[in-house]
Each structure stands twice: as C-alpha cells, then as structure tokens.
Scaffold this active site. Sequence first.
Site, PDB file in Angstrom:
ATOM      1  N   GLU A 170     -30.046  15.011  -9.904  1.00 39.60           N
ATOM      2  CA  GLU A 170     -28.866  15.810 -10.244  1.00 39.60           C
ATOM      3  C   GLU A 170     -29.244  17.271 -10.485  1.00 39.60           C
ATOM      4  OE1 GLU A 170     -25.685  15.249 -10.073  1.00 39.60           O
ATOM      5  OE2 GLU A 170     -26.098  13.253  -9.306  1.00 39.60           O
ATOM      6  N   CYS A 199     -14.586  16.747   3.019  1.00 37.39           N
ATOM      7  CA  CYS A 199     -13.830  17.879   2.477  1.00 37.39           C
ATOM      8  C   CYS A 199     -14.788  19.067   2.337  1.00 37.39           C
ATOM      9  CB  CYS A 199     -13.214  17.499   1.131  1.00 37.39           C
ATOM     10  SG  CYS A 199     -11.975  18.700   0.592  1.00 37.39           S
ATOM     11  N   CYS A 241      -9.735  16.633   7.598  1.00 39.45           N
ATOM     12  CA  CYS A 241      -8.602  15.953   6.956  1.00 39.45           C
ATOM     13  C   CYS A 241      -8.165  14.712   7.739  1.00 39.45           C
ATOM     14  CB  CYS A 241      -7.426  16.907   6.813  1.00 39.45           C
ATOM     15  SG  CYS A 241      -7.854  18.405   5.894  1.00 39.45           S
ATOM     16  N   CYS A 264      -9.899  11.791   6.312  1.00 39.93           N
ATOM     17  CA  CYS A 264     -10.033  11.788   4.850  1.00 39.93           C
ATOM     18  C   CYS A 264      -9.227  10.633   4.235  1.00 39.93           C
ATOM     19  CB  CYS A 264      -9.528  13.124   4.296  1.00 39.93           C
ATOM     20  SG  CYS A 264      -9.564  13.161   2.487  1.00 39.93           S
ATOM     21  N   CYS A 266      -2.878  14.758  -0.519  1.00 38.26           N
ATOM     22  CA  CYS A 266      -3.495  16.089  -0.621  1.00 38.26           C
ATOM     23  C   CYS A 266      -2.464  17.210  -0.453  1.00 38.26           C
ATOM     24  CB  CYS A 266      -4.597  16.234   0.420  1.00 38.26           C
ATOM     25  SG  CYS A 266      -5.446  17.822   0.272  1.00 38.26           S
TER      26      CYS A 266
HETATM   27  S1  SF4 Z   1      -7.064  16.020   3.108  1.00 42.15           S
HETATM   28 FE1  SF4 Z   1      -7.449  17.326   1.348  1.00 42.15          FE
HETATM   29  S2  SF4 Z   1      -9.105  16.306   0.241  1.00 42.15           S
HETATM   30 FE2  SF4 Z   1      -9.057  15.439   2.284  1.00 42.15          FE
HETATM   31  S3  SF4 Z   1     -10.482  16.654   3.508  1.00 42.15           S
HETATM   32 FE3  SF4 Z   1      -8.466  17.565   3.767  1.00 42.15          FE
HETATM   33  S4  SF4 Z   1      -8.369  19.151   2.212  1.00 42.15           S
HETATM   34 FE4  SF4 Z   1     -10.034  17.774   1.618  1.00 42.15          FE
END
Ligand code: SF4
Length: 350
Positions: free
Chosen positions: A37, A188, A195, A198, A204
Amino acid sequence: MIDPFFAHRLLAWWDEHGRKDLPWQQERSPYRVWVAEVMLQQTQVAVVARYFERFMARFPNIHALASASLDDVLHLWSGLGYYGRAHNLHRAAAAVVRNYDGVLPNDQRVLMELPGIGRSTAAAIVAQAYGERAAILDANAKRVLARQHRVGGAPAVKALWELAESHTPADRVADYTQAIMDLGATVCVRRAPRCAVCPVAASCQARAAGDAERFPEAAARRQRRLERRRFFVVTDQTGACLLERRPAQGIWGGLWSPPERDDDCSVEAFLAAAGISERDVREVHNAPTLRHGFTHYDLDVLPIYVQIAKRPAEVRETGAAWIDPASHRLGVSAVAAKLLKATQTELFKA
Ligand code: SF4
C-alpha cells in the site's frame, strides 16, 4: 443517490475480471499489505510489482525491516521515487517492533499514528489484512466515486469520504477494496474511461452527463517552475566517486548523490572547495543536460564529469565520502544512478 447494488456489481465484476495474481495478493499478511500500500501510494502497479518482490526478499518481515540500515532500505527504494515513503516505512517498522511486539495493529486509528500511514492506507491495511470494514479513498477509488456521483469542487474530499463509507460493504471487504482499486486502475481510467464495460455504468452520473473526464476535478494548478542545478561527478584513480548524502528533508532525502551546486558554480570553485588540486585533474567533461520532472517543478541537471589522478587525503564536506558505487548497497535517485552509470562507460576510457 446510492445504488444499493454498487458493491455487489463491483464484486461480481472483480470475481470475473479483477487482478488476483499481484504479488501482495498471494499472502495477505499485514506486513505485505502495508508495504504494498505504501509503494502504491504514488506509483503504478506494474512498477510496484518489481520493487515489491525485491523488497520482500531482502526484508521478509517487519523485524528484518526494523533492524536494517536506512541505506539498505533506500537502496531497494532507489528509482521508486518519493523517498519520504521509505524513511517513514523504516521508522514505522521500528515503532511497531518497539511498541507492538512487531505486530501491525488492526485498528485504523492506531495505524494512522504511525509515520506515513494516512486514513486510506490504514483502511486498506485493516480491510485487506484483517477483514475489518473500513473505507478506502486512494486515487483510484476517488476517481470512480467522483464520477459515479459527479462530485467536484472544494468540498469534494469530505463528500467523497462519506460516499466511500456508504458504499463499503460489511462482507468481503478485502475483495471490495481490491475491486474498487482495480476498477479505477483498469476501467475507470483517467483518460477515456471504458464505460462500455464498466459494471457500475448504470448508476454513473458522469457517464450519463457525458463529462466523466471532468472528474475528479483537479485543484488549481500552480505554474510549473524550472530549476537548474549543477552536479559534479568526480571520479578518482580507483573508480570511486565523490558522493554526498543528501539531507533527510527535501528531494531525494537521505540518498547519496554526486555533489549538487548552484548552476553558476565553476569547476575551479568546486574543486577548490573540495580540496582537490587542479594539478590532479586529468579530464573535465560537460555532459548534456538531463531534465527531471517532479510533482510541481522540473529540474535541469547540468552534469560535469571530472576525473582526477589522486584524491585528496581528506573529505572537506560533512556527509561526503569517496565510494565505489558498483560495490556498495547505496540508496541513489534515478538521476544519480544515471549520472554514475556514465562513469562506468566510455567517458573516461580514453
Ligand atoms: S461508467 Fe462511470 S464509473 Fe464506470 S468507467 Fe465510466 S465514468 Fe467510470
């Protein structure tokens, strides 16, 4: 509004796509998680993976780290940057051995009292090593949450911590911590987030507004400044170099470096101050400028290589020594390593 299935979706995605073969995931001991970390605080995963294995081989447990010399620790940190992290890790290891019998506390607040461990790092340690529910907000989690909720502006950090707390599940908290970091690192991402793949795209807000790249909003940037410094790389008849240990505070704190001086310091002035007779100088060579970027400024390194036939009997500067870099375990910055490497090459072989 909080999507009640956010953590569930994220974990399902991580189960299928998340990275599970990173070195510090193989044995999630508190010590290994802590070192990883700290290394990951300012550095990318691929770079950390290389350094982490070497570090663990040399310091397999907290006692080994606590009893090591700072030079040894800095040597293994050389090139990783942000050397204050290595100083703090070393100091914190000694404190843990002294105060907690060598066992890293499993309490976030107690961890935060150790050097170099902030709120998010402490949370990542207790979540991953002890399975305790604690919310992280590293750079990756911050980006995901800032976009999910379209949070920006000055109050963003407080709001993001509240969101991080709300999203963190009670179960599988270690995996969730990995999952949100992974999503930020691989999907992201800062530029052109992916997206379409995602798992939390449906909730989002930035995606819906079409302005994901606006978040997280960067603090107003100060104008980058440029500094110029001269570095004297002096080599004696045995191949040893004149090196100075840098002050603990400031850039490259505690590392060894060829002497750094003002950019208008002449060779003659430097040699006189170092007690080196001009009669002993065999060769002086100006090398091309190296530009090195720091977070807030650029440094132009102006190297001057000097080879001498005989080193003076005494070293005048405090904290300076003649050292053969090839045969010592030294902590040096990437810039110093580059400067010293040139002394092993064709420069002085004429
Ligand atoms: S949908 Fe939102 S959280 Fe997902 S990759 Fe795109 S910007 Fe990032």
